[in-house]
Enzyme design. Structure first.
Site, PDB file in Angstrom:
ATOM      1  N   ASP A   1     -27.721  16.545  33.187  1.00 47.99           N
ATOM      2  CA  ASP A   1     -27.340  17.955  33.282  1.00 47.99           C
ATOM      3  C   ASP A   1     -27.457  18.454  34.721  1.00 47.99           C
ATOM      4  O   ASP A   1     -26.617  19.231  35.181  1.00 47.99           O
ATOM      5  CB  ASP A   1     -28.188  18.817  32.348  1.00 47.99           C
ATOM      6  CG  ASP A   1     -27.735  18.735  30.897  1.00 47.99           C
ATOM      7  OD1 ASP A   1     -26.789  17.981  30.584  1.00 47.99           O
ATOM      8  OD2 ASP A   1     -28.338  19.432  30.054  1.00 47.99           O
TER       9      ASP A   1
ATOM     10  N   HIS B   1     -27.686  17.418  27.774  1.00 50.39           N
ATOM     11  CA  HIS B   1     -29.019  17.858  27.352  1.00 50.39           C
ATOM     12  C   HIS B   1     -30.095  16.826  27.657  1.00 50.39           C
ATOM     13  O   HIS B   1     -31.133  16.792  26.993  1.00 50.39           O
ATOM     14  CB  HIS B   1     -29.042  18.285  25.881  1.00 50.39           C
ATOM     15  CG  HIS B   1     -28.070  19.379  25.595  1.00 50.39           C
ATOM     16  ND1 HIS B   1     -28.200  20.640  26.132  1.00 50.39           N
ATOM     17  CD2 HIS B   1     -26.941  19.386  24.860  1.00 50.39           C
ATOM     18  CE1 HIS B   1     -27.184  21.382  25.724  1.00 50.39           C
ATOM     19  NE2 HIS B   1     -26.408  20.656  24.964  1.00 50.39           N
TER      20      HIS B   1
END
Length: 173
Positions: free
Chosen positions: A159, A154
């Protein structure tokens, strides 16, 4: 699926909330450029959009209002982002979410996002229908032999890197 000779730009955004139609904004972007199956360059930035990060979003991404103080504005970041992605096909995990935020941010600046895009979430649902869920970490654990060390889920660049890794594996299938 496709050949590794293609150029792809894998990206991820972190936001102040969960819906741009309700005023949520992008506060971090991470981008990985893949060519011939290799990561050739990266782009990342925190973004001071002038909007407070919701408590819910802070719980997800760990980005605080204090972290955004002094960071570049959308007007500074997104023209560079557009140069970086050029006309490449974009790839994201849950692309509908990320693309909706990108389109919103770019439209505020008078730009239009016209790149084609693909979604590793949708692809994973098709090629791994029996997975418990299709969250990025679940798919990554299923498809990759080893997860990267010091992974910060996150956060946009990590990511995007993880999505790039699963994308490259998916392209081999």
């Amino acid at each position: 699926m496709s050949s590794n000779s293609d150029k792809y730009v894998i990206f991820d955004v972190e936001t102040t909330g969960f819906n741009p139609q309700h005023g949520a904004r992008i506060i971090e972007i991470g981008v990985v450029h893949i060519e011939n199956g290799n990561i050739i360059s990266e782009f990342k930035s925190l973004i001071n959009c002038g909007k407070a990060v919701s408590k819910q979003a802070q719980k997800v991404n760990g980005i605080t209002n204090e972290m955004l103080s002094g960071e570049p504005t959308p007007e500074e970041v997104f023209p560079d982002f557009l140069k970086f992605i050029s006309k490449s096909t974009l790839v994201a995990h849950n692309a509908v979410f990320d693309i909706s935020f990108l389109r919103y941010e770019l439209s505020r600046l008078g730009f239009v996002l016209s790149n084609d895009y693909l979604c590793t979430l949708n692809i994973s649902r098709k090629i791994f229908p029996d997975l418990e869920n299709h969250k990025l970490l679940t798919v990554a654990k299923h498809i990759l032999v080893n997860l990267p060390k010091n992974l910060h889920l996150h956060r946009a660049l990590d990511d995007a890197r993880l999505t790039a890794m699963i994308w490259m594996e998916m392209m081999q299938r």
